[in-house]
Enzyme design. Structure first.
Site, short mmCIF file in Angstrom:
data_model
loop_
_atom_site.label_atom_id
_atom_site.label_comp_id
_atom_site.label_asym_id
_atom_site.label_seq_id
_atom_site.Cartn_x
_atom_site.Cartn_y
_atom_site.Cartn_z
CD1 TRP A 101 48.62 40.03 34.23
CD2 TRP A 101 49.80 41.87 33.80
NE1 TRP A 101 49.18 39.89 32.98
CE2 TRP A 101 49.91 40.99 32.69
CE3 TRP A 101 50.47 43.10 33.76
CZ2 TRP A 101 50.65 41.31 31.56
CZ3 TRP A 101 51.21 43.42 32.63
CH2 TRP A 101 51.30 42.53 31.55
CG ASP A 171 43.39 43.74 36.26
OD1 ASP A 171 42.56 43.57 35.36
OD2 ASP A 171 44.62 43.79 36.04
CE LYS A 195 44.61 40.34 29.67
NZ LYS A 195 45.71 39.65 28.97
#
Length: 363
Positions: A101, A171, A195
């Site tokens: 990511w 993030d 999540k």
């Protein structure tokens, strides 16, 4: 009702208490005679849902008034573009690449300016966090970017990098609300909620107000302009209304559970059950060692692809769902987010012990 133990990396397990509340309110929310799914986002009733969700998040994270909270659409990946568009005043940014990511975010940022990779753990399949205590931070860098918890690889920054005075952007998708955070150490934090907080499709951005500017990169889309979103109170267009509603319920659930300090202790306890067994096992091996281990995502392998496949299949049949590891790592991965009860982790370890006994000839 036959609930399973869901170890999915996301969309992931939600508190059963929250799901039951939402089910009870599906046809009639708070006497309105309608579902939140049907409710106008311009109504006073939805405004209260949004305001209460923001305040509860501020309470949980102790977010100072100098920071804005935005509830947006597009997931975390859309922020890979929004961040450089809004923050790249000098057209330079530094990225620390510790997984897929962060790599994708850095590739996206290259469309808008110069991206310097300060450090990377790609040399060992992102199985560790590199030393970030003395990095060659660029003089003109507008910010330093990290992905704090790496869902795929099971690593987490145990301490934040030394940005040498530059803005830190993080993030936090897969560690969001799993432990206390000092928001003042960041210029911007963001995370997709699917999540650890709510349903897919919502992203939360926490940004220092002085970074919300009129001056953004040319041709920045209106929907990605933080100032426009902030001035509209996350209501520039129809927001992910039902997602915000569920997030709000999870925030209140976290408060009832004792807040983020309690969640950290509970998450450490859960993770210790699984890591302790993995460190002792002769069949299963963790892919991450020491201080870089994530409390949220735990990858492990047997070293035999056929045996990994057998384990995943039999675990699925036993009600232990979504344990297949990401294709870039292989093996298995147990995501044990806030809502995963310790009983689920204990059930997984018990199953693993039995599987190891039955397949000991592979050791």
């Amino acid at each position: 009702m036959n609930r399973v133990y869901n170890f999915s990396a996301g969309p992931a397990v939600l508190p059963e208490e929250v799901l039951k509340e939402a089910a009870d309110e599906m046809l009639d929310y708070a006497g309105t005679g309608m579902s939140v799914m049907e409710m106008s986002h311009r109504s006073d009733r939805f405004q209260r849902i949004l305001d209460e969700a923001e305040q509860d998040l501020r309470d949980l994270m102790k977010i100072p008034k100098e920071y804005a909270v935005l509830f947006l659409q597009g997931g975390a990946s859309q922020q890979f573009a929004a961040i450089p568009m809004n923050l790249m005043q000098n057209r330079v940014a530094d990225y620390i690449v510790t997984g897929q990511w962060a790599k994708k975010a850095s590739e996206e940022a290259k469309k808008y300016g110069t991206v310097n990779i300060l450090a990377s753990s790609a040399d060992r399949t992102y199985s560790y966090i590199p030393d970030c205590s003395d990095l060659p931070v660029s003089e003109k860098a507008d910010y330093v970017y990290i992905c704090e918890n790496n869902t795929i690889y099971g690593t987490k920054f145990s301490s934040l990098p030394n940005t040498k005075g530059k803005l830190l952007v993080s993030d936090i998708s897969s560690c969001f609300l799993s432990e206390p955070v000092d928001v003042t150490k960041y210029g911007l934090l963001f995370g997709g909620v699917q999540k650890n907080i709510g349903p897919a499709g919502t992203v939360i951005v926490i940004i220092r107000k002085d970074l919300i500017r009129d001056e953004v990169l040319e041709k920045t889309p209106t929907m990605l302009h933080y100032k426009i979103q902030a001035e509209a109170g996350s209501l520039y267009n129809t927001p992910p209304a039902y997602g915000i509603y569920i997030c709000g319920k999870v925030f209140r659930w976290l408060k009832r559970m004792g807040g983020l300090e309690h969640m950290k202790q509970y998450n450490e306890k859960k993770a210790a059950v699984l890591y302790r067994y993995l460190d002792e096992s002769r069949l299963f091996s963790p892919t991450v060692q020491g201080k870089d281990r994530s409390l949220m995502n735990v990858p492990f392998v047997t070293g035999n692809k056929e045996l990994d496949g057998k384990f995943i299949k039999e675990a699925e049949q036993a009600g232990l769902k979504s344990l297949k590891g990401h294709r870039s790592v292989g093996g298995m991965r147990a995501s044990i987010y806030n809502a995963m009860p310790i009983e689920g982790v204990e059930a997984l370890v018990a199953f693993m012990k039995n599987f190891e006994k039955e397949n000991g000839d592979h050791v």
